[in-house]
Each structure stands twice: as C-alpha cells, then as structure tokens.
Design an enzyme around this catalytic site. Structure first.
Site, PDB file in Angstrom:
ATOM      1  N   ASP A  67      54.809  44.816  30.494  1.00 15.67           N
ATOM      2  CA  ASP A  67      54.429  44.774  29.074  1.00 15.67           C
ATOM      3  C   ASP A  67      54.291  43.285  28.757  1.00 15.67           C
ATOM      4  O   ASP A  67      54.084  42.489  29.688  1.00 15.67           O
ATOM      5  CB  ASP A  67      55.491  45.469  28.195  1.00 15.67           C
ATOM      6  N   LYS A 120      61.684  52.384  27.439  1.00 15.30           N
ATOM      7  CA  LYS A 120      61.202  51.003  27.287  1.00 15.30           C
ATOM      8  C   LYS A 120      62.388  50.086  27.545  1.00 15.30           C
ATOM      9  O   LYS A 120      63.533  50.471  27.351  1.00 15.30           O
ATOM     10  CB  LYS A 120      60.677  50.786  25.865  1.00 15.30           C
TER      11      LYS A 120
HETATM   12  P1  NDP Z   1      50.555  39.844  27.614  1.00 15.25           P
HETATM   13  O1  NDP Z   1      51.879  39.172  27.710  1.00 15.25           O
HETATM   14  O2  NDP Z   1      49.676  39.874  28.817  1.00 15.25           O
HETATM   15  O3  NDP Z   1      49.699  39.200  26.415  1.00 15.25           O
HETATM   16  C1  NDP Z   1      50.175  39.204  25.114  1.00 15.25           C
HETATM   17  C2  NDP Z   1      49.217  38.402  24.246  1.00 15.25           C
HETATM   18  O4  NDP Z   1      49.590  38.526  22.882  1.00 15.25           O
HETATM   19  C3  NDP Z   1      49.233  36.921  24.551  1.00 15.25           C
HETATM   20  O5  NDP Z   1      47.974  36.388  24.263  1.00 15.25           O
HETATM   21  C4  NDP Z   1      50.284  36.403  23.568  1.00 15.25           C
HETATM   22  O6  NDP Z   1      50.171  35.027  23.255  1.00 15.25           O
HETATM   23  C5  NDP Z   1      50.004  37.256  22.360  1.00 15.25           C
HETATM   24  N1  NDP Z   1      51.215  37.421  21.564  1.00 15.25           N
HETATM   25  C6  NDP Z   1      52.398  37.935  21.979  1.00 15.25           C
HETATM   26  N2  NDP Z   1      53.301  37.904  21.001  1.00 15.25           N
HETATM   27  C7  NDP Z   1      52.666  37.347  19.948  1.00 15.25           C
HETATM   28  C8  NDP Z   1      53.056  37.041  18.626  1.00 15.25           C
HETATM   29  N3  NDP Z   1      54.294  37.307  18.182  1.00 15.25           N
HETATM   30  N4  NDP Z   1      52.116  36.482  17.814  1.00 15.25           N
HETATM   31  C9  NDP Z   1      50.867  36.217  18.250  1.00 15.25           C
HETATM   32  N5  NDP Z   1      50.438  36.482  19.498  1.00 15.25           N
HETATM   33  C10 NDP Z   1      51.332  37.040  20.316  1.00 15.25           C
HETATM   34  O7  NDP Z   1      50.854  41.320  27.091  1.00 15.25           O
HETATM   35  P2  NDP Z   1      49.934  42.621  27.170  1.00 15.25           P
HETATM   36  O8  NDP Z   1      48.506  42.237  27.035  1.00 15.25           O
HETATM   37  O9  NDP Z   1      50.383  43.421  28.314  1.00 15.25           O
HETATM   38  O10 NDP Z   1      50.405  43.405  25.862  1.00 15.25           O
HETATM   39  C11 NDP Z   1      49.762  43.238  24.583  1.00 15.25           C
HETATM   40  C12 NDP Z   1      50.087  44.422  23.699  1.00 15.25           C
HETATM   41  O11 NDP Z   1      49.616  45.624  24.338  1.00 15.25           O
HETATM   42  C13 NDP Z   1      51.567  44.678  23.415  1.00 15.25           C
HETATM   43  O12 NDP Z   1      51.703  45.255  22.129  1.00 15.25           O
HETATM   44  C14 NDP Z   1      51.935  45.719  24.476  1.00 15.25           C
HETATM   45  O13 NDP Z   1      53.082  46.462  24.117  1.00 15.25           O
HETATM   46  C15 NDP Z   1      50.680  46.560  24.457  1.00 15.25           C
HETATM   47  N6  NDP Z   1      50.476  47.403  25.633  1.00 15.25           N
HETATM   48  C16 NDP Z   1      50.377  46.859  26.885  1.00 15.25           C
HETATM   49  C17 NDP Z   1      50.141  47.674  27.966  1.00 15.25           C
HETATM   50  C18 NDP Z   1      49.905  47.120  29.335  1.00 15.25           C
HETATM   51  O14 NDP Z   1      49.487  47.903  30.206  1.00 15.25           O
HETATM   52  N7  NDP Z   1      50.105  45.841  29.588  1.00 15.25           N
HETATM   53  C19 NDP Z   1      50.075  49.144  27.826  1.00 15.25           C
HETATM   54  C20 NDP Z   1      50.097  49.613  26.452  1.00 15.25           C
HETATM   55  C21 NDP Z   1      50.331  48.753  25.417  1.00 15.25           C
HETATM   56  P3  NDP Z   1      51.197  33.955  23.932  1.00 15.25           P
HETATM   57  O15 NDP Z   1      50.759  33.864  25.349  1.00 15.25           O
HETATM   58  O16 NDP Z   1      51.006  32.717  23.149  1.00 15.25           O
HETATM   59  O17 NDP Z   1      52.577  34.540  23.777  1.00 15.25           O
END
Ligand code: NDP
Length: 453
Positions: free
Chosen positions: A166, A126
C-alpha cells in the site's frame, strides 16, 4: 430504520473513541444499507452489522530498528484482521508517518467489502506502521522490514492472512518482508502478494489497481455511450496507482494533465504522454525524487506547492472532463468537489481509498455525475493479488494477456454488481450505494451460514 442506524453509529463512536476515519467509513456504509436491513430482518436479528464493525483480531506491536548511524528508533506495528467470513484476511501494509489505528481500521473495514466485490474468496484486513521509508537508505528500509516481519510472521500465513503493499510499501519492501518470513518459517509460500516476478509474483499486479480503475471508468462511461478517448483527465498522486492509471488513460486515448505528491502538483497542458510518464516512473520508482522536478525537465509544465491553509487543492480546480484521485484518503474536500463541478467534470473515479470527504461525495451524488467509489473502482489491485494467490497455490504462472483479461472481466463484473444492486434497492446510478450493498450481502450471508462466531 433511520433511528436504528443513528443509534448504531453513536454506539460505534462511543466504542471507538478518537478514530474519525473509521467512524467516517462506517457511517458511509451503514447509511447506504438502510433498504437492505429493511428488507432482510434476519441481518438485524443476527447483529451482522454490529459484528462487522468489530475486527476479529487487532494486533499491535513494537518495531525497534537501527539507522545507518547506529541510532535506535522505535516504531508502532499493526495488523487488523477484520473479517474472514469469505476467505483468509487480505489487505495491504501501509508505511507512512500518519498511520494509526483509526486509519488502519477504516482501511480494513473497507477492504472487507472491496474483497467481497472482486468475486474472489478473500476476507478483509490491513496493517502497517508509522515508519516512513522516505529519505531512508535501502539498508535502513531492510532492517526495518526485517524487524516488522519478525513479529508479524506469528500471525500470518498463506491460508490465514496474506498482506500486500500500500502507500510506502512497494516491490522493494515486499522483497525484504518476504525474505525475512521465509528465513524465519523455513517455507517458500504465497504469504505475501506483490512479489517479484522471479519469486512467485504475478504479471499485471503492479499495474492492476490503476488499470482496473480505468476499466471501471470505461464501464461507467459506456452506460452513457461514451468512452475515455479524447477526455482531459486530472490524476493526483504519482505513486503506483497514479502511474498506472495515467498509463491506461493514455493507452485508451485520454489525456492526463496533472500529477502530484505530498509537496505539490504539476500541471502539463500538453499532456503527460508515454515518454514523460516513463520519466516520472524513473523519478519515483528509481531515483525516489520529488514531482516538482517534472517542471524543471518539461518546460510546458508548471509546479504549484501544496498549501493546506488555502482550503482547497488547485489540482481539483483545473478544467477537466474526468478526475482520478490516486494519492490518499480525504484529498478532495467539499470546496474541491464544488470546484470540479463548477468546471463541469463528468466523472470522478477513485483510485485511492476514500479520497472524497463525505460532503464531497454527497455533492457528486447530488450532481448525478458518474461517481465510482474506491471500494469498487480500485478493487483491481486486490483482485490480481487474489489471482497471484491462486497461481502460487497451483504453482503455475498465467500470461500477461490472460491476467489482463481476467482483471478486465472482474472490473466489468464489479461494475455490473454495483449497477444492479443500486437499481434493486431503489437508487439507480448510485454506485456508492451499489458497492456497499453488493459487498455487504455476500459477507453477511456467509456470516449467517457460519453461526455466531
Ligand atoms: P504510493 O506510496 O505508491 O504513492 C502514494 C502517492 O500519494 C505518492 O505520490 C504520495 O506522495 C502521495 N501521498 C501520500 N500521502 C499523501 C498525503 N498525505 N498528501 C498528499 N499526497 C500524499 O501508494 P499507492 O499508489 O500504492 O497508493 C495510493 C492510494 O491508493 C492509497 O489510498 C492506497 O490505499 C490506495 N490503493 C492502493 C492499492 C495498490 O495496489 N497499491 C490498491 C488499492 C488502493 P509522497 O511520495 O510525497 O508521499
């Protein structure tokens, strides 16, 4: 054995001070491995667990870049190459102001077990930076990505370490990172996954994590003769994972009533149907706006600001059948878990990584609801990344149907592996234990076979 685990965890804390997320992730895995270590003294003799918690390599570097006004900024860059026992290091890059070594070590550690569960040959890693792309112009993001890759390129490669996206790293960032790698190394290779379809990317990769989480949820429900159809679902986040989780829930006849971002949540009792979801995708992926705008656009919906001082998240206090946390780590605390259970939630499926604090996870397990832990439920993303690597190596592209079927089959297999391992080691129905045990054994056996490295 419990004494050994207690000693081991104290040692991990002492050796890795100030890394609470990493301690949390190790604690969760180690405690569920007690019956495995009892049955397999060879793992203890070879100090497999002690070796697994130490990354094979941790790289930290400076990332200087200039904004559009000419001001200079300096960010931290990281890559944690955790475990290569079963394949090249594989895992995403996260760009978010909260990124630090503890968060990346927790994610890299989890990734090792998750990748093992996919049945594909991928090790765990990571990386990322405390850079925030939010509010930055495309030019600024490009300059940052070029500076980040100028250093990272020394340590990665299609047979060594293959990063992906991510939080904060989507198609735009992967494009800039790939362009700079290609320019510096003069090679067009599968060094990153999540690439665009015209330049080595795979169909279904964008959808894979969200779709996979819902396929996993369907498998859990099917053990009770049930399905997603007709279920009310709460989804948190509004990024990649949340969007495609919502899309698949809709396709399977469920109803999604919430989404969120770091500013707050929206609740739409009428349901976020395909048309509204298309609007959200344009908002988040195109205009890069805030989820609060949803309530201005769709009058049935309400927006509630997130207020950490309240001690609970109103998103988890809505009466739903299923919960899909898809935003970030530790977003469900014990009070949130109690609220969900009070409202008779029947299933929690984790799209985000480690979204439930340990006390919340314990409450779900004690209540014996269907609880799909992240390292199993969200493994669909990295699984299709693995398929992207295979297509790049063979220089072919599979069709959307072929890839969706492979993803679906992998999620069914992961569910089966978790169910079987939890039964074999005496905790039937406990998917969290099952995921840790099944993921661990494959890596542990490979480490044993490869000697003391
Ligand atoms: P994105 O950046 O596309 O979206 C993240 C979302 O979560 C946004 O809506 C963001 O809001 C919100 N968010 C992030 N940090 C916070 C916080 N501290 N408090 C509240 N809301 C928050 O990321 P992903 O959708 O790719 O990832 C989401 C999760 O899924 C993570 O845990 C990631 O590790 C996990 N994941 C992702 C994979 C992938 O293929 N993308 C694979 C496996 C796991 P804002 O825009 O306001 O920051």
């Amino acid at each position: 054995m419990h004494h050994f685990i207690d000693e081991f965890l104290s040692q991990v804390q002492a050796n890795n001070p100030g890394e609470p997320e990493f301690h949390q992730a190790v604690h969760e895995v180690a405690t569920s491995l007690v019956p495995v270590l009892e049955r397999h003294p060879e793992y203890r003799a070879a100090k497999i667990l002690e070796r697994m918690v130490e990354p094979e390599r941790t790289i930290m570097f400076r990332v200087p870049w200039q904004d559009d006004q000419g001001e200079i900024h300096v960010q931290k860059g990281y890559r944690v190459q955790f475990n290569s026992a079963i394949g090249p290091y594989k895992g995403g890059l996260r760009f978010h102001p909260s990124v630090n070594l503890s968060i990346l070590k927790f994610l890299g550690f989890e990734q090792t077990f998750k990748n093992s569960l996919t049945t594909l040959p991928m090790g765990g890693g990571k990386g990322g930076s405390n850079f925030s792309p939010k509010g930055r112009s495309d030019h600024e993001v490009m300059r940052f990505c070029q500076s980040f890759m100028t250093e990272l390129q020394r340590y990665i490669g299609p047979n060594t370490d293959v990063p992906a996206g991510d939080i904060g790293v989507g198609g735009r960032e992967i494009g800039y990172l790939f362009g700079q790698y290609k320019r510096l190394r003069n090679e067009f290779s599968g060094v990153l996954t999540g690439k665009g379809l015209g330049w080595g990317g795979s169909l279904i990769r964008t959808e894979a994590t969200g779709y996979g989480a819902v396929y996993f949820a369907e498998e859990m429900l099917s053990t009770q003769g049930d399905s997603i159809e007709g279920k009310l679902c709460a989804v948190s986040g509004s990024g990649n994972v949340a969007q495609y989780t919502a899309e698949k829930i809709n396709q399977l006849g469920g109803k999604v009533v919430t989404l969120s971002d770091s500013g707050g949540m929206i609740h739409d009792p009428a349901g976020i149907d395909a048309e509204k979801l298309a609007w959200v995708m344009d908002l988040k992926n195109g205009r890069r706006g805030r989820i609060s705008e949803y309530a201005d656009q769709f009058r049935d919906a309400t927006f509630e600001k997130y207020d950490a001082s309240r001690g609970f998240n109103p998103l988890w206090d809505i009466d739903v059948d299923c919960a899909f946390p898809c935003a970030t780590q530790n977003e469900i605390n014990a009070k949130d878990a109690a609220n969900l259970l009070k409202n008779n939630v029947g299933m929690v499926t984790e799209g985000a990584n480690m979204p439930s604090v340990p006390d919340a996870a314990d409450l779900f397990t004690e209540a014996a609801i269907l609880y799909g832990p992240s390292k199993a439920a969200n493994a669909g993303g990295v699984a299709v990344s693995g398929l992207e690597m295979s297509q790049n190596s063979m220089r072919i592209s599979w069709s959307r149907d072929e890839l969706d079927k492979r993803l679906h089959d992998i999620m069914i297999d992961i569910h089966g592996a978790c169910r079987d391992a939890s039964e074999e080691y005496g905790t039937p129905g406990n998917y969290a234990n099952g995921a840790n045990i099944a993921g661990f054994k494959k890596v542990a056996d490979s480490m044993l076979a490869q000697g003391l490295v």
